[in-house]
Design a protein around this motif. Structure first.
Motif, mmCIF file in Angstrom:
data_model
loop_
_atom_site.group_PDB
_atom_site.id
_atom_site.type_symbol
_atom_site.label_atom_id
_atom_site.label_comp_id
_atom_site.label_asym_id
_atom_site.label_seq_id
_atom_site.Cartn_x
_atom_site.Cartn_y
_atom_site.Cartn_z
ATOM 1 N N GLU A 124 2.725 13.830 -12.586
ATOM 2 C CA GLU A 124 1.348 13.278 -13.251
ATOM 3 C C GLU A 124 0.640 12.696 -12.362
ATOM 4 O OE1 GLU A 124 2.729 9.183 -15.135
ATOM 5 O OE2 GLU A 124 3.767 10.745 -16.055
ATOM 6 N N PRO A 125 -0.698 12.343 -12.330
ATOM 7 C CA PRO A 125 -1.429 11.879 -11.531
ATOM 8 C C PRO A 125 -1.305 10.404 -11.534
ATOM 9 C CG PRO A 125 -3.096 13.305 -12.749
ATOM 10 C CD PRO A 125 -1.656 13.227 -13.279
ATOM 11 N N MET A 126 -1.262 9.633 -10.297
ATOM 12 C CA MET A 126 -0.867 8.436 -10.321
ATOM 13 C C MET A 126 -1.860 7.612 -9.399
ATOM 14 S SD MET A 126 3.174 8.804 -9.416
ATOM 15 C CE MET A 126 3.988 10.058 -10.505
ATOM 16 N N SER A 127 -1.711 6.080 -9.347
ATOM 17 C CA SER A 127 -2.435 5.413 -8.349
ATOM 18 C C SER A 127 -1.792 5.467 -7.024
ATOM 19 C CB SER A 127 -2.351 3.770 -8.961
ATOM 20 O OG SER A 127 -1.038 3.502 -8.514
ATOM 21 N N SER A 128 -2.396 5.074 -6.172
ATOM 22 C CA SER A 128 -1.985 4.951 -4.550
ATOM 23 C C SER A 128 -0.624 4.267 -4.595
ATOM 24 C CB SER A 128 -3.047 4.758 -3.581
ATOM 25 O OG SER A 128 -3.454 3.409 -3.922
ATOM 26 N N TYR A 129 -0.586 3.201 -5.380
ATOM 27 C CA TYR A 129 0.399 2.388 -5.338
ATOM 28 C C TYR A 129 1.760 2.884 -5.937
ATOM 29 C CZ TYR A 129 3.605 -1.589 -6.380
ATOM 30 O OH TYR A 129 4.660 -2.511 -6.509
ATOM 31 N N GLU A 130 1.434 3.710 -6.826
ATOM 32 C CA GLU A 130 2.660 4.281 -7.634
ATOM 33 C C GLU A 130 3.062 5.454 -6.773
ATOM 34 O OE1 GLU A 130 1.075 5.196 -11.461
ATOM 35 O OE2 GLU A 130 1.728 3.290 -12.298
ATOM 36 N N ARG A 131 2.011 6.295 -6.188
ATOM 37 C CA ARG A 131 2.468 7.515 -5.353
ATOM 38 C C ARG A 131 3.474 6.998 -4.106
ATOM 39 N NH1 ARG A 131 -2.978 8.742 -5.849
ATOM 40 N NH2 ARG A 131 -3.278 8.404 -3.649
ATOM 41 N N LYS A 132 2.788 5.648 -3.628
ATOM 42 C CA LYS A 132 3.843 5.486 -2.449
ATOM 43 C C LYS A 132 5.248 5.044 -3.008
ATOM 44 C CE LYS A 132 4.867 2.763 1.360
ATOM 45 N NZ LYS A 132 6.273 2.860 1.479
ATOM 46 N N SER A 145 8.231 15.731 -0.583
ATOM 47 C CA SER A 145 7.064 15.525 -1.415
ATOM 48 C C SER A 145 5.690 15.536 -0.829
ATOM 49 C CB SER A 145 7.207 14.266 -2.012
ATOM 50 O OG SER A 145 7.016 13.063 -1.377
ATOM 51 N N GLU A 146 4.910 15.819 -1.323
ATOM 52 C CA GLU A 146 3.298 15.901 -0.794
ATOM 53 C C GLU A 146 2.338 15.542 -1.743
ATOM 54 O OE1 GLU A 146 2.263 20.539 -1.023
ATOM 55 O OE2 GLU A 146 3.388 19.952 0.938
ATOM 56 N N SER A 147 1.247 14.833 -1.479
ATOM 57 C CA SER A 147 0.360 14.465 -2.379
ATOM 58 C C SER A 147 -0.750 15.633 -2.393
ATOM 59 C CB SER A 147 -0.320 13.135 -2.151
ATOM 60 O OG SER A 147 0.529 12.106 -2.199
ATOM 61 N N GLU A 148 -1.396 16.041 -3.568
ATOM 62 C CA GLU A 148 -2.408 17.003 -3.781
ATOM 63 C C GLU A 148 -3.476 16.682 -4.528
ATOM 64 O OE1 GLU A 148 -0.569 20.715 -5.242
ATOM 65 O OE2 GLU A 148 0.356 20.823 -3.252
ATOM 66 N N GLY A 149 -4.588 17.006 -4.582
ATOM 67 C CA GLY A 149 -5.667 16.599 -5.384
ATOM 68 C C GLY A 149 -6.484 15.693 -5.059
ATOM 69 N N GLU A 150 -7.675 15.380 -5.834
ATOM 70 C CA GLU A 150 -8.492 14.411 -5.284
ATOM 71 C C GLU A 150 -8.817 13.197 -6.447
ATOM 72 O OE1 GLU A 150 -9.789 14.316 -2.217
ATOM 73 O OE2 GLU A 150 -8.773 15.984 -1.590
ATOM 74 N N ALA A 151 -9.097 11.913 -5.799
ATOM 75 C CA ALA A 151 -9.467 10.992 -6.669
ATOM 76 C C ALA A 151 -8.510 10.892 -8.015
ATOM 77 C CB ALA A 151 -10.887 11.125 -7.336
ATOM 78 N N LYS A 152 -8.992 10.809 -9.276
ATOM 79 C CA LYS A 152 -7.990 10.676 -10.498
ATOM 80 C C LYS A 152 -6.988 11.763 -10.620
ATOM 81 C CE LYS A 152 -11.266 7.431 -12.901
ATOM 82 N NZ LYS A 152 -11.980 7.539 -13.988
ATOM 83 N N ASP A 153 -7.159 12.859 -9.756
ATOM 84 C CA ASP A 153 -6.363 14.010 -10.125
ATOM 85 C C ASP A 153 -5.104 14.053 -8.872
ATOM 86 O OD1 ASP A 153 -7.533 15.021 -12.453
ATOM 87 O OD2 ASP A 153 -9.133 16.012 -11.309
ATOM 88 N N ARG A 154 -5.386 13.027 -8.070
ATOM 89 C CA ARG A 154 -4.238 12.920 -7.144
ATOM 90 C C ARG A 154 -2.910 12.929 -7.648
ATOM 91 N NH1 ARG A 154 -4.547 14.263 -1.920
ATOM 92 N NH2 ARG A 154 -3.474 13.040 -0.407
ATOM 93 N N HIS A 155 -2.058 13.712 -7.326
ATOM 94 C CA HIS A 155 -0.717 13.535 -7.683
ATOM 95 C C HIS A 155 0.323 14.138 -6.758
ATOM 96 C CE1 HIS A 155 -1.947 17.932 -8.175
ATOM 97 N NE2 HIS A 155 -0.761 18.088 -8.325
#
Length: 161
Positions: A124-132, A145-155
């Motif tokens: 699911e999309p998450m904040s930058s803090y949660e993604r870290k 893992s890798e991050s994909e998407g932009e802004a609120k859709d970044r996951h």
């Protein structure tokens, strides 16, 4: 004499991120007529504002979306006063620990899917803090893992190692 007064004025007018954010959150609690002790925890990386303790009844303020919104408002309050971006984190009534447990469960399920042969598992999309936090948890599981998407859709997308 001018040299002596300048640092005093700077100290008085230059409150740090934690103090500004704590004052802002305290004002919001007062408006909502809620009681909650506020503590400021400072590390080299960031400032954390802790409101109340786990289990405190703060009228729904510990819901994840509410914490995220309050955190953003506190960051904006700091930025307005300092002119600089703030990396502060808000923890309301143990919400950060509760969310960390949820994120661990999400990573565990993704790891099970990868172990069962899935090529990738989008989260699911998450904040930058949660993604870290999640990237670190995934790495601890020996996965990639890798991050994909932009802004609120970044996951995050979980991948085999």
């Amino acid at each position: 004499m001018t040299e002596q007064t300048a640092p005093v004025q700077d100290e008085q007018s230059g409150a740090d991120d934690g103090d500004i954010a704590a004052d802002y959150i305290e004002g919001l609690l007062d408006i909502a007529d809620l009681d909650g002790d506020i503590e400021i925890e400072q590390t080299d990386a960031r400032t954390t504002i802790v409101v109340g303790e786990a289990g405190d009844d703060l009228g729904g303020l510990s819901e994840p979306q509410v914490v995220a919104a309050l955190q953003e408002l506190a960051r904006l309050a700091v930025q307005q006063q300092t002119g600089e971006f703030s990396r502060l984190v808000l923890d309301v009534a143990g919400s950060r620990d509760a969310r960390a447990e949820e994120l661990q469960a999400i990573v565990d399920r993704a790891a099970e899917s990868i172990g069962s042969g899935a090529a990738s598992v989008p989260l699911e999309p998450m904040s930058s803090y949660e993604r870290k936090l999640v990237h670190d948890l995934i790495r601890e599981r020996g996965l990639s893992s890798e991050s994909e998407g932009e802004a609120k859709d970044r996951h995050i997308v979980v991948l085999p190692a």
